[in-house]
Design a protein around this motif. Sequence first.
Motif, PDB file in Angstrom:
ATOM      1  N   ASP A 184       0.718  -0.940   0.062  1.00  0.00           N
ATOM      2  CA  ASP A 184      -0.091   0.053  -0.161  1.00  0.00           C
ATOM      3  C   ASP A 184       0.939   1.151   0.039  1.00  0.00           C
ATOM      4  N   GLU A 185       2.021   1.043   0.896  1.00  0.00           N
ATOM      5  CA  GLU A 185       2.589   2.501   0.970  1.00  0.00           C
ATOM      6  C   GLU A 185       3.445   2.792  -0.172  1.00  0.00           C
ATOM      7  N   GLU A 216       2.517   1.711  -3.170  1.00  0.00           N
ATOM      8  CA  GLU A 216       1.631   2.378  -4.185  1.00  0.00           C
ATOM      9  C   GLU A 216       1.440   3.684  -4.107  1.00  0.00           C
ATOM     10  N   ALA A 217       1.105   3.962  -2.843  1.00  0.00           N
ATOM     11  CA  ALA A 217       0.843   5.768  -2.454  1.00  0.00           C
ATOM     12  C   ALA A 217       1.888   6.404  -3.078  1.00  0.00           C
ATOM     13  N   ALA A 218       3.172   5.940  -2.572  1.00  0.00           N
ATOM     14  CA  ALA A 218       4.297   6.837  -3.227  1.00  0.00           C
ATOM     15  C   ALA A 218       4.455   6.944  -4.690  1.00  0.00           C
ATOM     16  N   ALA A 219       4.212   5.691  -5.114  1.00  0.00           N
ATOM     17  CA  ALA A 219       4.308   5.629  -6.898  1.00  0.00           C
ATOM     18  C   ALA A 219       3.357   6.588  -7.322  1.00  0.00           C
ATOM     19  N   LEU A 220       2.034   6.581  -6.705  1.00  0.00           N
ATOM     20  CA  LEU A 220       0.840   7.155  -7.298  1.00  0.00           C
ATOM     21  C   LEU A 220       1.121   8.771  -7.347  1.00  0.00           C
ATOM     22  N   MET A 221       2.086   9.280  -6.322  1.00  0.00           N
ATOM     23  CA  MET A 221       2.405  10.529  -6.238  1.00  0.00           C
ATOM     24  C   MET A 221       3.637  10.759  -6.963  1.00  0.00           C
ATOM     25  N   GLY A 222       4.181   9.837  -7.977  1.00  0.00           N
ATOM     26  CA  GLY A 222       5.050  10.047  -8.981  1.00  0.00           C
ATOM     27  C   GLY A 222       6.526   9.933  -8.323  1.00  0.00           C
ATOM     28  N   ALA A 223       6.762   9.036  -7.190  1.00  0.00           N
ATOM     29  CA  ALA A 223       7.990   8.940  -6.779  1.00  0.00           C
ATOM     30  C   ALA A 223       8.713   7.884  -7.533  1.00  0.00           C
ATOM     31  N   THR A 278      13.640   6.679  -4.550  1.00  0.00           N
ATOM     32  CA  THR A 278      12.783   7.220  -3.625  1.00  0.00           C
ATOM     33  C   THR A 278      12.046   6.593  -2.787  1.00  0.00           C
ATOM     34  N   VAL A 313      10.240   4.617   1.861  1.00  0.00           N
ATOM     35  CA  VAL A 313       9.377   3.927   2.471  1.00  0.00           C
ATOM     36  C   VAL A 313       9.780   2.640   2.923  1.00  0.00           C
TER      37      VAL A 313
END
Lengths: 352, 291
Positions: free
Chosen positions: B181-182, B184-191, B195, B200
């Motif tokens: 989840d975490e 995925e959340a980071a990837a969704l924000m473009g990381a 990074t 994470v």
Amino acid sequence: MYVELKDVNKEFKGFRALNDVSFSIEKGKLVGLLGPSGSGKTTILRTLAGLVHPDSGDIWIDGKRVNDVPASKRGIGFVFQNYALFRYMTVFDNVAFGLTVEKKDKKFIKQRVNELINLVGLEGLQDRYPHQLSGGQRQRVAFARALAPNPHLLLLDEPFAAIDAKIRKELRLWLRETINSLGITSIFVTHDQDEAVEVADEIVIVNGGRIEQKGNPADIYKSPATPFAARFIGESLVLDRHETLHGFETYSGYDQAVIRPELIQITKHGKQPILHASEDGIVEDVFFRGSLIEVHVNVKGMRLIGHRSPEEEPLLPGEKVSVLIYRLYLYNEDKVHLAENVRLKDENTVFI
Amino acid sequence: MNLANPAEASNRIQEKPRGSGKAAKSILIGLGVAFILIMLVLPLITVCVYALKQGWEVFSGAITDPYAIKALQLTLLATVVAVVCNTIFGLFASWAISKFHFRGKQFLTTLIDIPFAISPIIAGLVFILVFGRIGWAYDFLQAYDLKVVFAVPGIILATIFVTFPFVARELIPLMQAQGNDEEEAAALMGANWWTIYRKVTLPHIKWGLLYGVILCTARALGEFGAVSVVSGHLRGKTNTLPLHIEILFNEFQLTAAFAVSSILVVTAIIILILRNIVEFKGRKEESEHVR
């Protein structure tokens, strides 16, 4: 239309998760995807976000086909079901993450993050870690984090599932107000119809990977378009011998009927003025539900559930009562028909 | 059971072993302590006592012996290389296995465990069969004047093989429990992946990683079987510390053997302490953040 799905299909290892899903959403609307678990609502959300790639069909956001646009470039804010907060980062760093990744100016980040923390009402908690927050506070952080990079579409996956019932109501209102004041187009997923009805401008009912109905909550409530919607919305009860009920003898050719408590009036025996339209029943059970009393009545071998006000004369189990049914939702395989009690109509009574 | 009052509940649990239970409890504890004393503490004390039996001179002479120092250097070299290699491998393997779906994942996970299941001596023999005089890579190595078997590279390879699973094994369950989840959340924000990994994933696994590294180090320092096969026992060249001890022992230089052993014993104790600190800190942090 701002967001549009056209004939989207998705299969997971032989399981048809999305089956020709098509619907569209206007800009600025707050839409609830409502359905039982496993219905495909989360898959729809993840497809929109770009976390799931459809096998076929088109996804349009803001006039652009985004099928081949990577998730991070779609301009979407996503609030995960369990919030997926970065547990080793403070509230500030969590909210700032999206902006840091975009390599925004430090001063700008600080200002924007503080602005968002104020928006979600978490002033003074910037330096806390997620585990030091309550469920509701975590949700607010997740919300602020999703909003930080200024997305034009906000997606929320079961935003209230991990919060205890008491705070949930409060948060629903808060979320609705905040989203409306920001004017951001938002889609949330829920299995709880109360939540959908209360929060959403528009509801999309999903079942078995298909869209059953889309409309505003009142319309869906009043005129369900499919048998599933009729059964799923409201405190619905399925009856299989509706033709035996007074006032509904003429409705034939339907398989089953759905009835809801608000379509029934239960009165003490002998106090019902429209006797010829009502049925006799025996009270089976009486439940006190706080603001109302739920009465289970046996009518011709079928169990009906009605509500009464606590102000009315109390009923006891075993008591004989009159049951007046105003309306039923009749359906067969794919059609729903709203059936009025014909005996009521004949009399032209202004009772409802 | 009503657990409204935690104090009461714990009292109830403690009250149970009264009477006959109490006797059983003392017997069990006594047995445990006796077992540990005989099997672990006594041998360790014996090592230290024996090492100092003929006085400090002999002890320091044995551990400052040039061959002993050479052996220590080689052991440290093999350990450092093995730990670095296996840490890098462990990080990549655990990432691949826990965050992606691919064909043969289960098979790969099983493969990683092979060194745990195979006797180290077989591992040594495998290297002889591959790189030795009868091995299929011999001609190739000969052509480039490379020596693997009965040389330092062989010792390093054998050590890597034996300590292969430690870091990966430690990380895989940790990362699987964390979920995606975490990330995925980071990837969704473009990381980007680096990074995400740094900000994470790594903070979550750092104690587990350290724990794995420590276990790996301990195993690498003490490795005997596999190294013994590929080493050739050339004093001052391909002798590691455990092999050096064996040679001393076989030459009936018991005091010297135990003196050198005491180096390994002391490092083992230091590692044990480090291990406990890391485990404690990791658990504490986990219980804080994972809720």
